[in-house]
Design a protein around this motif. Structure first.
Motif, short mmCIF file in Angstrom:
data_model
loop_
_atom_site.label_atom_id
_atom_site.label_comp_id
_atom_site.label_asym_id
_atom_site.label_seq_id
_atom_site.Cartn_x
_atom_site.Cartn_y
_atom_site.Cartn_z
N PHE A 71 -33.83 20.35 15.23
CA PHE A 71 -32.41 20.10 15.47
C PHE A 71 -32.28 18.71 16.08
CE2 PHE A 71 -28.39 20.75 17.85
CZ PHE A 71 -27.60 21.15 16.79
N LYS A 72 -31.26 17.97 15.63
CA LYS A 72 -31.02 16.62 16.13
C LYS A 72 -29.59 16.52 16.66
CE LYS A 72 -32.18 13.18 13.54
NZ LYS A 72 -32.27 12.29 12.35
N VAL A 73 -29.42 15.93 17.83
CA VAL A 73 -28.10 15.59 18.37
C VAL A 73 -28.11 14.10 18.67
CG1 VAL A 73 -27.55 17.87 19.28
CG2 VAL A 73 -28.84 16.28 20.69
N TYR A 74 -26.98 13.42 18.42
CA TYR A 74 -27.01 11.96 18.52
C TYR A 74 -25.60 11.38 18.62
CZ TYR A 74 -26.17 12.81 13.55
OH TYR A 74 -25.65 13.27 12.35
N GLY A 75 -25.55 10.16 19.10
CA GLY A 75 -24.36 9.35 19.00
C GLY A 75 -24.50 8.43 17.80
N LEU A 76 -23.38 8.08 17.16
CA LEU A 76 -23.45 7.29 15.93
C LEU A 76 -22.44 6.15 15.93
CD1 LEU A 76 -20.93 7.99 13.62
CD2 LEU A 76 -21.90 10.25 14.08
N PHE A 77 -22.77 5.12 15.17
CA PHE A 77 -21.86 4.00 14.93
C PHE A 77 -22.08 3.51 13.50
CE2 PHE A 77 -21.02 -0.57 14.68
CZ PHE A 77 -19.70 -0.61 15.10
N ASP A 78 -21.01 3.48 12.70
CA ASP A 78 -21.05 2.95 11.33
C ASP A 78 -20.13 1.74 11.22
OD1 ASP A 78 -22.68 5.06 10.69
OD2 ASP A 78 -21.15 6.19 9.58
N TYR A 79 -20.61 0.72 10.52
CA TYR A 79 -19.77 -0.44 10.18
C TYR A 79 -19.82 -0.65 8.68
CZ TYR A 79 -18.43 -5.22 9.19
OH TYR A 79 -17.85 -6.33 8.64
N ALA A 80 -18.67 -0.94 8.07
CA ALA A 80 -18.64 -1.25 6.63
C ALA A 80 -17.54 -2.26 6.35
CB ALA A 80 -18.43 0.01 5.81
N HIS A 81 -17.79 -3.14 5.41
CA HIS A 81 -16.82 -4.15 4.97
C HIS A 81 -16.38 -3.83 3.55
CE1 HIS A 81 -14.77 -7.97 4.48
NE2 HIS A 81 -15.47 -8.17 3.38
N THR A 82 -15.07 -3.79 3.33
CA THR A 82 -14.54 -3.53 1.99
C THR A 82 -14.63 -4.80 1.16
OG1 THR A 82 -12.99 -1.97 2.99
CG2 THR A 82 -12.55 -2.64 0.73
N MET A 83 -15.19 -4.68 -0.04
CA MET A 83 -15.45 -5.86 -0.86
C MET A 83 -14.17 -6.45 -1.46
SD MET A 83 -18.46 -5.94 -0.09
CE MET A 83 -18.80 -7.47 -0.95
N GLY A 84 -13.10 -5.68 -1.55
CA GLY A 84 -11.85 -6.26 -2.06
C GLY A 84 -11.05 -5.25 -2.86
N ILE A 85 -9.92 -4.79 -2.29
CA ILE A 85 -9.00 -3.92 -2.99
C ILE A 85 -7.82 -4.76 -3.43
CG2 ILE A 85 -7.52 -1.90 -2.83
CD1 ILE A 85 -9.36 -0.85 -0.65
N LYS A 86 -7.66 -4.93 -4.72
CA LYS A 86 -6.60 -5.80 -5.24
C LYS A 86 -5.40 -4.97 -5.66
CE LYS A 86 -9.78 -9.35 -6.92
NZ LYS A 86 -10.22 -10.15 -8.10
N PHE A 87 -4.23 -5.49 -5.37
CA PHE A 87 -3.01 -4.84 -5.82
C PHE A 87 -2.00 -5.91 -6.19
CE2 PHE A 87 -3.37 -4.83 -1.21
CZ PHE A 87 -2.28 -5.57 -0.81
N ALA A 88 -1.20 -5.61 -7.19
CA ALA A 88 -0.25 -6.59 -7.72
C ALA A 88 1.07 -6.53 -6.97
CB ALA A 88 0.00 -6.33 -9.20
N ASN A 89 1.84 -7.61 -7.06
CA ASN A 89 3.19 -7.64 -6.50
C ASN A 89 4.04 -6.58 -7.19
OD1 ASN A 89 6.01 -8.43 -6.05
ND2 ASN A 89 5.09 -10.23 -5.08
N ASN A 90 4.69 -5.76 -6.39
CA ASN A 90 5.44 -4.64 -6.95
C ASN A 90 6.87 -5.00 -7.35
OD1 ASN A 90 3.44 -2.64 -6.79
ND2 ASN A 90 3.76 -2.44 -4.59
N GLY A 91 7.21 -6.27 -7.33
CA GLY A 91 8.52 -6.67 -7.82
C GLY A 91 9.63 -6.66 -6.80
N TYR A 92 9.31 -6.86 -5.51
CA TYR A 92 10.35 -6.94 -4.51
C TYR A 92 11.05 -8.29 -4.59
CZ TYR A 92 7.37 -3.25 -2.89
OH TYR A 92 6.61 -2.12 -2.84
N PRO A 93 12.37 -8.34 -4.38
CA PRO A 93 13.09 -9.61 -4.44
C PRO A 93 12.51 -10.61 -3.44
CG PRO A 93 14.62 -7.77 -4.38
CD PRO A 93 13.26 -7.21 -4.12
N GLY A 94 12.04 -11.73 -3.97
CA GLY A 94 11.45 -12.73 -3.10
C GLY A 94 10.15 -12.31 -2.47
N GLY A 95 9.54 -11.26 -3.01
CA GLY A 95 8.30 -10.76 -2.42
C GLY A 95 8.51 -10.04 -1.10
N ASN A 96 9.73 -9.68 -0.77
CA ASN A 96 10.04 -9.05 0.51
C ASN A 96 10.09 -7.53 0.36
OD1 ASN A 96 10.84 -8.40 3.06
ND2 ASN A 96 12.88 -9.32 2.91
N PRO A 97 9.19 -6.77 1.05
CA PRO A 97 9.19 -5.32 0.91
C PRO A 97 10.24 -4.63 1.77
CG PRO A 97 7.44 -5.99 2.36
CD PRO A 97 8.08 -7.26 1.87
#
Length: 259
Positions: A71-97
């Motif tokens: 049996f194992k008990v422990y404290g943990l720490f994870d780090y991760a960097h997102t490589m890039g989630i791309k999303f397009a402009n959804n068509g707001y007037p002047g780009g204003n949401p």
């Protein structure tokens, strides 16, 4: 008499063989890779994913009743960097949401002051707010931090002085934070429009994998962890959707040293 002496010499070695796994403090760390998901609800809702890469660290104590079960008990720490989630402009007037109007009027009021904001009727899109924070046509690259405690059961199929081979499985209870390398938003317009940001939430994870111990102190673990909490909102609006960022899974390869 000679037979009895031989038995007394063999018995300690046999006991040591049967209890090949030893209890003790361990340090563990290694590489992680998986998938992150960004999901928005509302009239312009969408879902997309991206690769995340990082590392995980653990410090804790392992206990073995015999060579097969531990049996194992422990404290943990994870780090991760997102490589890039791309999303397009959804068509707001002047780009204003954020689209705010005075009641009974089709005219959008100027953004120069706070006067009259309490009476405005605003439509706010969570995905559009996030896009404006990051910048037009730029990928979203948040950093993930997971920190908490965990417990794993260890079951060995093979165990002796030279090596042990088996499986591990358990649960992890943690806080999970998503950090964006962009300015925060605290201006009066977004506050009155009803946008709420919550970068940190509780997370519950399942962990399962395999384990190979080499000699006395070293072991290698490889497996996959699944975060189970799906509804920790990152951005919330009053009337046009909620945005979620979460880790779907991570596979890992760790090295552990037991003292």
């Amino acid at each position: 008499m000679r037979y009895s002496k031989c038995s007394l010499m063999v018995l300690p070695a046999l006991v040591g063989f049967l209890n090949a796994e030893e209890s003790g403090v361990f340090l563990e760390g290694g590489y992680q890779q998986g998938k992150a998901q960004i999901r928005s609800t509302g009239k312009d809702g969408k879902t997309t994913t991206s690769t995340i890469r990082g590392f995980g660290l653990q410090i804790g104590y392992q206990m073995f009743a015999n060579k097969y079960f531990g049996f194992k008990v422990y404290g943990l720490f994870d780090y991760a960097h997102t490589m890039g989630i791309k999303f397009a402009n959804n068509g707001y007037p002047g780009g204003n949401p954020v689209d705010c109007k005075m009641p009974g009027s089709e005219r959008t009021p100027p953004m120069g002051g706070a006067s009259g904001w309490n009476t405005l009727q605003c439509s706010v899109n969570a995905m559009g707010v996030l896009q404006q924070m990051v910048g037009s046509n730029k990928p979203l690259q948040p950093n993930m931090l997971t920190y908490g405690v965990g417990a794993d059961l260890v079951v060995n199929a093979i165990s002796n002085k030279m090596m042990a081979l088996g499986v591990i499985g358990g649960i992890q209870l943690a806080g999970n934070s998503w950090l964006l390398a962009t300015p925060d938003f605290s201006d009066v317009a977004l506050r009155y429009a009803g946008v709420n940001k919550s970068a940190t939430g509780f997370q519950f994870l399942f962990n399962v994998g395999g384990r190979l111990r080499i000699l006395k102190h070293s072991s290698i673990e490889a497996g996959i962890k699944f975060p189970m909490m799906r509804k920790n909102p990152f951005l919330q609006t009053k009337n046009d959707g909620t945005l979620y960022i979460r880790r779907l899974y991570s596979w890992y390869v760790n090295y552990a040293f037991t003292f």
